[in-house]
Design a protein around this motif. Structure first.
Motif, short mmCIF file in Angstrom:
data_model
loop_
_atom_site.label_atom_id
_atom_site.label_comp_id
_atom_site.label_asym_id
_atom_site.label_seq_id
_atom_site.Cartn_x
_atom_site.Cartn_y
_atom_site.Cartn_z
N UNK A 160 0.82 -1.62 -0.03
CA UNK A 160 -0.35 0.40 0.10
C UNK A 160 1.17 1.59 -0.17
N UNK A 161 0.46 2.53 -0.25
CA UNK A 161 1.01 3.75 -0.19
C UNK A 161 0.84 4.42 1.04
N UNK A 162 0.07 3.63 1.40
CA UNK A 162 -0.26 4.25 3.19
C UNK A 162 1.28 4.31 3.48
N UNK A 163 1.15 3.17 3.37
CA UNK A 163 2.46 1.76 4.52
C UNK A 163 4.12 2.92 4.08
N UNK A 164 4.20 2.88 2.61
CA UNK A 164 5.24 3.20 1.90
C UNK A 164 5.53 4.77 2.74
N UNK A 165 4.63 5.29 2.69
CA UNK A 165 4.43 7.16 3.50
C UNK A 165 4.78 7.42 4.51
N UNK A 166 4.19 6.43 5.35
CA UNK A 166 4.62 6.51 6.71
C UNK A 166 5.39 5.25 6.95
N UNK A 167 6.25 4.74 6.18
CA UNK A 167 7.78 4.74 7.03
C UNK A 167 8.27 6.14 6.35
N UNK A 168 7.92 6.17 5.38
CA UNK A 168 9.36 7.62 4.86
C UNK A 168 8.78 8.84 5.80
N UNK A 169 7.34 8.90 6.27
CA UNK A 169 7.41 9.56 7.58
C UNK A 169 8.33 9.91 8.47
N UNK A 170 8.34 8.41 9.10
CA UNK A 170 9.10 7.87 10.05
C UNK A 170 10.78 8.12 9.63
N UNK A 171 10.98 8.38 8.45
CA UNK A 171 12.75 8.03 7.92
C UNK A 171 12.58 9.78 8.14
N UNK A 172 12.12 9.96 8.09
CA UNK A 172 12.15 12.07 7.90
C UNK A 172 12.82 12.62 8.45
N UNK A 173 12.65 12.25 10.12
CA UNK A 173 13.00 12.67 11.57
C UNK A 173 14.23 13.90 11.41
N UNK A 174 13.67 15.13 11.81
CA UNK A 174 14.50 16.13 11.36
C UNK A 174 14.27 16.35 10.70
N UNK A 175 13.59 15.62 9.08
CA UNK A 175 13.24 16.46 7.94
C UNK A 175 12.44 16.86 7.87
N UNK A 176 10.99 17.18 9.11
CA UNK A 176 9.54 17.24 9.04
C UNK A 176 9.12 17.57 7.66
N UNK A 177 9.98 18.30 6.93
CA UNK A 177 9.23 19.74 5.83
C UNK A 177 9.04 18.53 4.23
N UNK A 178 9.25 17.80 4.26
CA UNK A 178 9.57 16.72 3.16
C UNK A 178 7.65 15.74 2.58
N UNK A 179 8.06 14.97 4.49
CA UNK A 179 6.96 14.84 5.11
C UNK A 179 5.71 15.70 4.93
N UNK A 180 5.57 17.00 5.38
CA UNK A 180 4.80 18.15 5.31
C UNK A 180 4.11 17.61 4.16
N UNK A 181 5.37 17.85 2.70
CA UNK A 181 4.83 18.41 1.20
C UNK A 181 4.23 16.57 0.74
N UNK A 182 4.57 15.11 1.62
CA UNK A 182 4.24 13.73 1.41
C UNK A 182 2.96 13.93 1.46
N UNK A 183 2.36 14.06 2.37
CA UNK A 183 1.72 13.95 3.35
C UNK A 183 0.14 15.40 2.29
N UNK A 184 0.55 16.58 2.27
CA UNK A 184 -0.05 17.43 1.60
C UNK A 184 -0.48 16.37 0.01
N UNK A 185 0.64 16.11 -1.07
CA UNK A 185 0.28 15.39 -2.09
C UNK A 185 -0.90 13.90 -1.94
N UNK A 186 -0.69 13.22 -1.08
CA UNK A 186 -1.24 11.54 -0.37
C UNK A 186 -2.11 12.01 0.34
N UNK A 187 -1.97 12.38 1.11
CA UNK A 187 -3.43 12.46 2.53
C UNK A 187 -2.50 11.54 3.64
N UNK A 188 -1.32 10.98 3.57
CA UNK A 188 -1.04 9.74 4.85
C UNK A 188 0.66 10.42 4.98
#
Length: 545
Positions: A450-478
């Motif tokens: 699932x895309x949800x799982x990929x983006x979730x792990x990407x969000x976890x790995x973005x610790x201290x670089x959360x802006x990239x997780x924000x842009x992914x969240x905006x694009x995917x909802x995850x």
């Protein structure tokens, strides 16, 4: 953020200023102690450009955007971090300062025919303009950085569309890939290059990895362009090398010689450690890490100093500390939100009275709450092997490729293989790679397609670089995130306000850009210029809400 780039450039200009001789005012003298920008080595400015770029990224990813993406929450002075009370306080002025200095590096490099320097400058330009358009939307781009030429059109530049900016970024990265492809160069920046010490091959990998990022950024709006761009890069590995090893990550270390070149919110140069003390791990993040049995939690968080134990066998009214634990009778916690996890407790998102959460003995803002997890002690330091501004990583690249493969694009490998490589790269980065086999087998981590799982792990790995997780969240909802009860809207924001200075001084062009934003139910009284109005990149996508 402590910006110094404009000071350095001003120093270059001032020190190169002309002084007239007191004997003959018609004779132009050169300041013997100054630096003439017309003859200066671009390395003198490159180091400042790169360090300020690194600081710009980490000051988003570890500060307020970490609050938006619920990696952290603050228990004092928390409005901008926890509840999005921004009020137009964000400004891109310091980003354009970096870009002006970077333009000087590029122009001097063209004059001197320094192709390595030109490539580095184009990659840096792409990162900074990418950040600007990601954060605000439309922005000055083709007409920007020309103020020195004078005239109204240069002083008050028109805004380019977000689509135009992304297109320009991708074109610059293509040019950079060519410039950075030479086997050798007559001159390198050496130590002035605080990212890669003049290693052209690593800069080239960064250029192409950034291209993957921006192709995926526009994938909902221009799927055919994104697919073709990503497939072209992956089909030509020799021509378009990318970051696949953590040794090639764009990760800037901190010198730690002063507050301005140290980890943000360090407690070395802040005697009170107030900035460090305010930041706590967010419950959203902690709970997910605990659910997945994630070994990175011990690297990022401290264990609670004093766990809470609620014991029904204790006499009514009991509230005592024994053996490093606080024991409570049930009547002491009636109507209270109490978390009794013995090791890690996160601060809930956007709550009222966060300083008193979990029965803190004092409700002072930023006080020593022993019942909530603080960020790890390593973040008290000014520098350290894990304290880096992380701008692009092998983990991010792998997760991009996992998403592309999930879409059915030809990227050389399955979504599962790229996902697992992304997880491993992140674990290796944080020194817990030895746990990979056990971790990847955990329920919730083992790939489920699932895309949800990929983006979730990407969000976890973005610790201290959360802006990239924000842009992914905006694009995917995850990942699926919920605004806290004290938040000023019921959903997370998707952009920054255009700042007041820009609306006043560059009124016509700013209003034109604002008119292109899509208002939503949550824009409310802000109107077009709202963090809840959608920029082009998510208009018509139905994301993230």
């Amino acid at each position: 953020m402590k910006n110094t780039s404009y000071k350095i450039m001003a120093l270059v200009l001032v020190l190169s200023g002309s002084f007239y001789s007191c004997k003959d005012l018609t004779v132009l003298n050169q300041n013997p102690n100054g630096i003439n920008p017309e003859t200066a080595n671009p390395n003198l400015v490159m180091s400042t450009v790169l360090t300020e770029t690194g600081k710009a990224f980490v000051n988003l990813g570890y500060q307020d955007i970490a609050g938006v993406m619920q990696h952290t929450q603050k228990d004092g002075w928390s409005g901008g971090h926890n509840t999005y009370e921004w009020g137009g306080s964000q400004s891109w002025a310091s980003y354009y300062d970096i870009l002006r200095n970077n333009q000087y590096v590029y122009n001097r490099s063209v004059t001197l025919n320094l192709e390595l320097h030109q490539g580095i400058a184009l990659v840096t330009k792409s990162m900074m303009f990418g950040l600007i358009t990601d954060l605000w939307g439309d922005a000055p781009y083709t007409a920007a950085l020309k103020g020195a030429a004078g005239g109204a059109t240069n002083t008050f530049p028109a805004y380019d569309t977000q689509e135009t900016i992304y297109t320009g970024i991708l074109a610059d990265l293509e040019t950079a890939n060519t410039l950075l492809s030479k086997a050798s160069y007559p001159s390198t920046p050496g130590a002035s290059d605080v990212f890669y010490q003049g290693n052209a091959s690593k800069w080239r990998k960064l250029a192409n990895s950034l291209a993957l990022r921006y192709y995926m950024r526009i994938s909902s709006k221009k799927p055919d362009v994104a697919k073709a761009g990503i497939e072209k890069i992956l089909a030509n590995a020799a021509q378009y090398p990318i970051i696949t090893a953590i040794a090639d990550d764009a990760a800037m270390p901190f010198a730690g010689n002063s507050d301005s070149d140290s980890w943000p919110s360090n407690a070395v140069y802040d005697a009170s450690a107030s900035n460090y003390r305010r930041i706590k791990l967010a419950a959203t993040f902690v709970n997910k890490l605990l659910e997945l049995k994630d070994p990175r939690i011990g690297i990022w968080a401290n264990k609670v100093q004093i766990p809470l134990v609620v014991d029904a066998n204790l006499p009514k009214g009991t509230d005592k500390i024994e053996g490093g634990k606080r024991y409570l009778a049930p009547d002491k916690v009636v109507g209270r939100d109490v978390n009794t996890h013995p090791e890690y407790v996160g601060l809930p998102t956007g709550i009222i009275g966060g300083a008193s959460y979990n029965l803190s003995p004092t409700a002072e803002q930023g006080a020593n709450n022993p019942h909530v997890s603080w960020v790890n002690d390593i973040y008290r330091q000014a520098k350290g092997p894990l304290l880096k501004s992380r701008m692009m990583s092998a983990a991010e690249v792998r997760f991009i490729l996992a998403e592309a493969a999930l879409k059915g694009w030809a990227v050389g490998g399955t979504a599962k293989a790229h996902y697992e490589a992304g997880v491993k790269a992140s674990l290796d980065t944080w020194g817990v790679g030895g746990t990979y086999a056990a971790y990847i087998a955990n329920p919730g981590v083992a790939f489920d397609g699932t895309l949800k799982q990929i983006i979730e792990q990407k969000w976890i790995s973005s610790w201290t670089a959360a802006q990239e997780a924000w842009f992914d969240y905006r694009r995917t909802g995850f990942p699926v995130l919920t605004a806290g009860p004290a938040a000023i809207r019921k959903v997370l924001p998707v952009r920054f306000y255009y700042m007041l200075d820009e609306r006043n001084l560059n009124k016509v062009n700013t209003e034109a850009a604002m008119s292109k934003l899509e208002t939503t139910t949550y824009s409310e009284a802000d109107g077009k210029n709202s963090p809840w109005s959608k920029p082009w990149v998510v208009q018509g996508t139905g994301k993230p809400w």
